[in-house]
Scaffold this motif. Structure first.
Motif, short mmCIF file in Angstrom:
data_model
loop_
_atom_site.label_atom_id
_atom_site.label_comp_id
_atom_site.label_asym_id
_atom_site.label_seq_id
_atom_site.Cartn_x
_atom_site.Cartn_y
_atom_site.Cartn_z
N MET A 58 0.82 -1.19 0.00
CA MET A 58 0.00 0.00 0.00
C MET A 58 0.85 1.24 0.00
O MET A 58 0.44 2.26 -0.52
CB MET A 58 -0.92 0.00 1.23
CG MET A 58 -2.11 -0.92 1.12
SD MET A 58 -3.14 -0.56 -0.24
CE MET A 58 -4.41 0.35 0.53
N GLY A 59 2.04 1.20 0.58
CA GLY A 59 2.90 2.37 0.66
C GLY A 59 3.31 2.88 -0.71
O GLY A 59 3.38 4.08 -0.95
N LEU A 60 3.59 1.95 -1.64
CA LEU A 60 4.00 2.35 -2.98
C LEU A 60 2.85 3.03 -3.72
O LEU A 60 3.03 4.07 -4.35
CB LEU A 60 4.49 1.12 -3.76
CG LEU A 60 4.93 1.39 -5.20
CD1 LEU A 60 6.12 2.34 -5.20
CD2 LEU A 60 5.29 0.10 -5.91
N ILE A 61 1.66 2.46 -3.62
CA ILE A 61 0.49 3.04 -4.29
C ILE A 61 0.16 4.40 -3.69
O ILE A 61 -0.11 5.37 -4.42
CB ILE A 61 -0.71 2.09 -4.22
CG1 ILE A 61 -0.42 0.82 -5.03
CG2 ILE A 61 -1.97 2.76 -4.72
CD1 ILE A 61 -1.48 -0.25 -4.90
N ASP A 62 0.22 4.49 -2.36
CA ASP A 62 -0.02 5.79 -1.72
C ASP A 62 1.01 6.81 -2.18
O ASP A 62 0.68 7.99 -2.41
CB ASP A 62 0.04 5.66 -0.19
CG ASP A 62 -1.18 4.96 0.37
OD1 ASP A 62 -2.20 4.92 -0.36
OD2 ASP A 62 -1.11 4.48 1.52
N GLY A 63 2.23 6.40 -2.32
CA GLY A 63 3.29 7.31 -2.77
C GLY A 63 3.04 7.81 -4.19
O GLY A 63 3.25 8.99 -4.51
N VAL A 64 2.60 6.91 -5.07
CA VAL A 64 2.30 7.31 -6.45
C VAL A 64 1.13 8.30 -6.48
O VAL A 64 1.19 9.35 -7.14
CB VAL A 64 2.00 6.07 -7.33
CG1 VAL A 64 1.44 6.48 -8.68
CG2 VAL A 64 3.25 5.22 -7.51
N PHE A 65 0.05 7.98 -5.75
CA PHE A 65 -1.09 8.89 -5.71
C PHE A 65 -0.73 10.24 -5.08
O PHE A 65 -1.21 11.27 -5.51
CB PHE A 65 -2.28 8.26 -4.97
CG PHE A 65 -3.08 7.31 -5.81
CD1 PHE A 65 -3.56 7.70 -7.05
CD2 PHE A 65 -3.34 6.03 -5.38
CE1 PHE A 65 -4.30 6.85 -7.83
CE2 PHE A 65 -4.08 5.16 -6.16
CZ PHE A 65 -4.57 5.56 -7.39
#
Length: 179
Positions: A1-8
């Motif tokens: 989830m951290g990677l997706i949150d970072g992209v968003f």
């Protein structure tokens, strides 16, 4: 989830929308364009109101305006009167026209210039008065638009309309029969 949150967060974070900002490079933002157009129209209407707004007219102004309205009807009625005089007493009319033929040409030019300037100035004054009235009418447009919007939002006070009877639809009847 951290990677997706970072992209968003990178794309949409801090109140930004990178996709919308990139799209605005190729196509204008319609909401912003409408806001700019509304501001420009409001500024133009305010400028018209300042330019063409006039204080209430004094009795002297009304009397002078009334006097300014006399020459046109006087010229028209005078011309009709000359035609009537020519038919009633041709000799009297011919002697007056002979007298007019003795008027020197520069005096005719002067008379033409005076009449032209008078009617030209009156035309300009009436044109400006029309623009003032037009600006006042246009200034009422936002109020009318708000009233119309309020009327559309308010519940209807009239009875609902009767449904309109239509001819039977053969294609729809066939489709219903197949179903």
């Amino acid at each position: 989830m951290g990677l997706i949150d970072g992209v968003f967060e990178t794309v949409f974070g801090a109140g930004r929308n990178a996709i919308a900002e990139t799209a605005e490079v190729f196509r204008i933002n319609a909401d912003s364009a409408d806001a700019r157009a509304a501001e420009a129209q409001a500024a133009a209407l305010a400028q018209f109101a300042r330019e063409f707004g006039q204080p209430s007219r004094s009795p002297f102004d009304r009397v002078i305006d009334g006097l300014n309205r006399l020459p046109r009807p006087a010229l028209a009625l005078g011309t009709v009167g000359l035609m009537v005089a020519a038919m009633v007493d041709p000799v009297w009319f011919a002697t007056r026209m002979q007298g007019l033929s003795l008027v020197p040409e520069p005096l005719w030019w002067l008379l033409g210039a005076i009449v032209s300037f008078y009617f030209g100035a009156r035309h300009q004054a009436k044109g400006q008065e029309f623009q003032r009235a037009l600006a006042a009418t246009l200034a009422q447009a936002p109020v009318v638009a708000q009233n119309i919007a309020a009327l559309r939002v308010s519940p209807a006070t009239s009875a609902p309309a009767e449904p309109v009877a239509t001819a039977p639809n053969a294609a729809l009847a066939d489709w219903r029969a197949q179903s």
